[in-house]
Design an enzyme around this catalytic site. Structure first.
Site, PDB file in Angstrom:
ATOM      1  N   GLU A 174       0.841  -1.218   0.000  1.00  0.00           N
ATOM      2  CA  GLU A 174       0.000   0.000   0.000  1.00  0.00           C
ATOM      3  C   GLU A 174       0.872   1.264   0.000  1.00  0.00           C
ATOM      4  OE1 GLU A 174      -3.745  -0.135   1.827  1.00  0.00           O
ATOM      5  OE2 GLU A 174      -3.852  -2.320   1.719  1.00  0.00           O
TER       6      GLU A 174
HETATM    7  C1  FAD Z   1       2.392  -9.327   0.635  1.00  0.00           C
HETATM    8  C2  FAD Z   1       2.026  -8.310  -0.393  1.00  0.00           C
HETATM    9  C3  FAD Z   1       0.694  -8.092  -0.693  1.00  0.00           C
HETATM   10  C4  FAD Z   1       0.342  -7.173  -1.676  1.00  0.00           C
HETATM   11  N1  FAD Z   1      -0.978  -6.988  -1.986  1.00  0.00           N
HETATM   12  C5  FAD Z   1      -1.315  -6.179  -3.027  1.00  0.00           C
HETATM   13  C6  FAD Z   1      -2.670  -6.059  -3.457  1.00  0.00           C
HETATM   14  O1  FAD Z   1      -3.596  -6.623  -2.851  1.00  0.00           O
HETATM   15  N2  FAD Z   1      -2.943  -5.313  -4.555  1.00  0.00           N
HETATM   16  C7  FAD Z   1      -1.968  -4.650  -5.238  1.00  0.00           C
HETATM   17  O2  FAD Z   1      -2.285  -3.988  -6.219  1.00  0.00           O
HETATM   18  N3  FAD Z   1      -0.675  -4.723  -4.843  1.00  0.00           N
HETATM   19  C8  FAD Z   1      -0.334  -5.473  -3.768  1.00  0.00           C
HETATM   20  N4  FAD Z   1       0.984  -5.578  -3.367  1.00  0.00           N
HETATM   21  C9  FAD Z   1       2.011  -4.864  -4.127  1.00  0.00           C
HETATM   22  C10 FAD Z   1       2.605  -3.691  -3.358  1.00  0.00           C
HETATM   23  O3  FAD Z   1       1.684  -2.656  -3.238  1.00  0.00           O
HETATM   24  C11 FAD Z   1       3.882  -3.304  -4.104  1.00  0.00           C
HETATM   25  O4  FAD Z   1       4.823  -4.314  -3.781  1.00  0.00           O
HETATM   26  C12 FAD Z   1       4.419  -1.962  -3.687  1.00  0.00           C
HETATM   27  O5  FAD Z   1       3.598  -0.953  -4.214  1.00  0.00           O
HETATM   28  C13 FAD Z   1       5.847  -1.736  -4.177  1.00  0.00           C
HETATM   29  O6  FAD Z   1       5.979  -2.027  -5.523  1.00  0.00           O
HETATM   30  P1  FAD Z   1       7.200  -2.930  -6.040  1.00  0.00           P
HETATM   31  O7  FAD Z   1       7.243  -4.131  -5.172  1.00  0.00           O
HETATM   32  O8  FAD Z   1       7.053  -3.119  -7.494  1.00  0.00           O
HETATM   33  O9  FAD Z   1       8.490  -2.084  -5.722  1.00  0.00           O
HETATM   34  P2  FAD Z   1       9.167  -0.974  -6.641  1.00  0.00           P
HETATM   35  O10 FAD Z   1       8.189   0.084  -6.988  1.00  0.00           O
HETATM   36  O11 FAD Z   1       9.891  -1.641  -7.758  1.00  0.00           O
HETATM   37  O12 FAD Z   1      10.215  -0.350  -5.636  1.00  0.00           O
HETATM   38  C14 FAD Z   1      11.443  -1.009  -5.298  1.00  0.00           C
HETATM   39  C15 FAD Z   1      12.160  -0.124  -4.293  1.00  0.00           C
HETATM   40  O13 FAD Z   1      12.401   1.187  -4.866  1.00  0.00           O
HETATM   41  C16 FAD Z   1      11.835   2.192  -4.050  1.00  0.00           C
HETATM   42  N5  FAD Z   1      11.284   3.257  -4.890  1.00  0.00           N
HETATM   43  C17 FAD Z   1      10.478   3.121  -5.965  1.00  0.00           C
HETATM   44  N6  FAD Z   1      10.167   4.337  -6.474  1.00  0.00           N
HETATM   45  C18 FAD Z   1      10.784   5.241  -5.691  1.00  0.00           C
HETATM   46  C19 FAD Z   1      10.850   6.678  -5.696  1.00  0.00           C
HETATM   47  N7  FAD Z   1      10.197   7.400  -6.609  1.00  0.00           N
HETATM   48  N8  FAD Z   1      11.599   7.278  -4.748  1.00  0.00           N
HETATM   49  C20 FAD Z   1      12.260   6.556  -3.793  1.00  0.00           C
HETATM   50  N9  FAD Z   1      12.235   5.196  -3.742  1.00  0.00           N
HETATM   51  C21 FAD Z   1      11.509   4.557  -4.675  1.00  0.00           C
HETATM   52  C22 FAD Z   1      10.723   1.501  -3.284  1.00  0.00           C
HETATM   53  O14 FAD Z   1      10.405   2.194  -2.102  1.00  0.00           O
HETATM   54  C23 FAD Z   1      11.335   0.141  -3.027  1.00  0.00           C
HETATM   55  O15 FAD Z   1      12.172   0.204  -1.917  1.00  0.00           O
HETATM   56  C24 FAD Z   1       1.359  -6.445  -2.350  1.00  0.00           C
HETATM   57  C25 FAD Z   1       2.696  -6.653  -2.017  1.00  0.00           C
HETATM   58  C26 FAD Z   1       3.034  -7.564  -1.048  1.00  0.00           C
HETATM   59  C27 FAD Z   1       4.481  -7.748  -0.710  1.00  0.00           C
END
Ligand code: FAD
Length: 377
Positions: A358
């Site tokens: 989230e």
């Molecule tokens: C257990 C679990 C349940 C989930 N449930 C749902 C769900 O029900 N529905 C849904 O839609 N999603 C869900 N998610 C997805 C979750 O919302 C995403 O994992 C989250 O938004 C981060 O996206 P990403 O993993 O692609 O990381 P990325 O966006 O690839 O980020 C990787 C790293 O880079 C950092 N980063 C990225 N952009 C920036 C920036 N502009 N400035 C500084 N740092 C940055 C991030 O903070 C992170 O540390 C779930 C995830 C998990 C782990």
């Protein structure tokens, strides 16, 4: 904000605590080990009237405020964070979107059954190249007659496969260079909705997290949620409220870890030491601060005040607190803290995930800082 709780709020907290200890706690470790989602828990939450707490009674809800809702998520998460996130996604994301943007027909068909606990909800925004940067999503929805054809995939869908109702965000007006996003209500069983594999996770292992694929998935036009082009706004506003649920979940995890340390019994000589006093008092202080930030955001939401900044602050602080408190709890328990049959190692793994979903905590900092800047101009 009144810093006292109503009799109803105190009563529900006691009831949820009793229910959680009696019906959820006994299997929480085993479900975590087996990565097993237990639908019976959601069914019982529905029977007890907690599957639609903040929604109006006319739609099957309990008509409670968001503070009561936050307390319930906190108490459930205090024994089982997977149950907390299951209910938070169902209520704050899926049901909220239909409650806020749905037509009367959509509320009659979906919201009532969601709030009554007959249907479980899920929220589908994340894709393989679209996590923090939700705007880069690629799933498309193309209008064809009186329906939309959805194509693409969504990842990490909490309640995926188990839920009957999915709020799905897709790109519409595909030809336009300025992307337009639209939200849809997709039912389990719509042709072309395919469930992928279940993720094996670090934490909240007894909640299901699944990939969903859409292959010419036919969604009736009446299942479009809100106007075309409003999808991004709906997705972001949903997350504002969702963060209150995750902050409550994180507060509950931290409290559960402190409970476990306090209960850690005979042979724990450190209990009477200065070191134990210093650590446990600091843990309790941080948990109380996380709780108050969470309740503040929930209270503002109930009052109809802006709450996006407060929700992001609460989520950031509570999730960081949960990780710190759980790390400390493992340390205080020594080798026992590392054992699988002890609760604190599970709490630590669950806590870590609250810093990620989230909106990661890096994204919360961006949200908070942007809101601070906009308030100062
Ligand atoms: C257990 C679990 C349940 C989930 N449930 C749902 C769900 O029900 N529905 C849904 O839609 N999603 C869900 N998610 C997805 C979750 O919302 C995403 O994992 C989250 O938004 C981060 O996206 P990403 O993993 O692609 O990381 P990325 O966006 O690839 O980020 C990787 C790293 O880079 C950092 N980063 C990225 N952009 C920036 C920036 N502009 N400035 C500084 N740092 C940055 C991030 O903070 C992170 O540390 C779930 C995830 C998990 C782990």
């Amino acid at each position: 904000m009144h810093l006292s709780y109503t009799a109803d709020q105190q009563d529900i907290r006691t009831k949820v605590r009793e229910f959680a200890l009696k019906e959820i706690e006994p299997t929480s470790g085993e479900r975590d080990d087996e990565e097993r989602f237990d639908r019976v828990i959601f069914d019982r939450i529905g029977e007890l009237g907690w599957s639609g707490l903040p929604w109006p009674k006319a739609y099957g809800g309990a008509g409670a405020d968001f503070l009561t809702y936050a307390m319930v998520i906190e108490e459930l998460s205090r024994v089982c964070a997977s149950t907390g996130v299951m209910l938070s996604v169902h209520t704050s994301l899926a049901s909220w979107a239909i409650h806020t943007y749905g037509t009367e027909a959509q509320k009659g068909t979906y919201l009532k059954s969601l709030t009554e606990g007959k249907l479980l909800g899920a929220y589908c925004l994340t894709e393989s190249d679209s996590g923090s940067d939700a705007g880069s999503m690629r799933t498309t929805a193309t209008k064809e007659g009186d329906a939309y054809l959805l194509n693409g995939s969504k990842l990490f869908v909490t309640n995926g496969g188990e839920a009957e109702v999915y709020i799905v965000f897709a790109v519409t007006d595909v030809a336009n260079k300025q992307k337009s996003y639209t939200a849809f209500i997709v039912e389990k069983g719509f042709p072309g909705l395919i469930f992928g594999s279940k993720e094996k996770k670090l934490g909240i292992r007894s909640s299901t997290t699944m990939e969903l694929r859409f292959e010419d998935c036919r969604v009736p036009a009446e299942n479009r949620l809100g106007p075309e082009g409003e999808g991004f706004h709906i997705a972001m506003r949903s997350l504002d409220g969702g963060r209150i649920g995750i902050a409550a979940q994180a507060t509950g995890i931290a409290q559960g870890a402190l409970d476990a340390v306090l209960a850690y019994g005979a042979g724990f000589d450190a209990r009477s030491s200065e070191m134990f006093e210093a650590h446990s008092s600091e843990m309790a202080t941080h948990i109380e601060a996380a709780r108050l930030l969470t309740y503040q955001a929930a209270w503002r939401k109930s009052q109809g005040l802006t709450y996006g900044k407060q929700a992001a602050i609460a989520k950031l602080f509570a999730s960081d607190t949960a990780v710190k408190v759980c790390l400390r709890a493992v340390q205080l328990c020594g080798i026992a803290g590392c054992l699988k049959d002890r609760k604190v190692e599970r709490y630590l793994r669950d806590a870590k995930v609250t810093q990620i979903y989230e909106g990661t905590n890096e994204i919360q900092r961006i949200v908070i800082s942007r809101l601070l800047l906009s308030e100062s101009t």
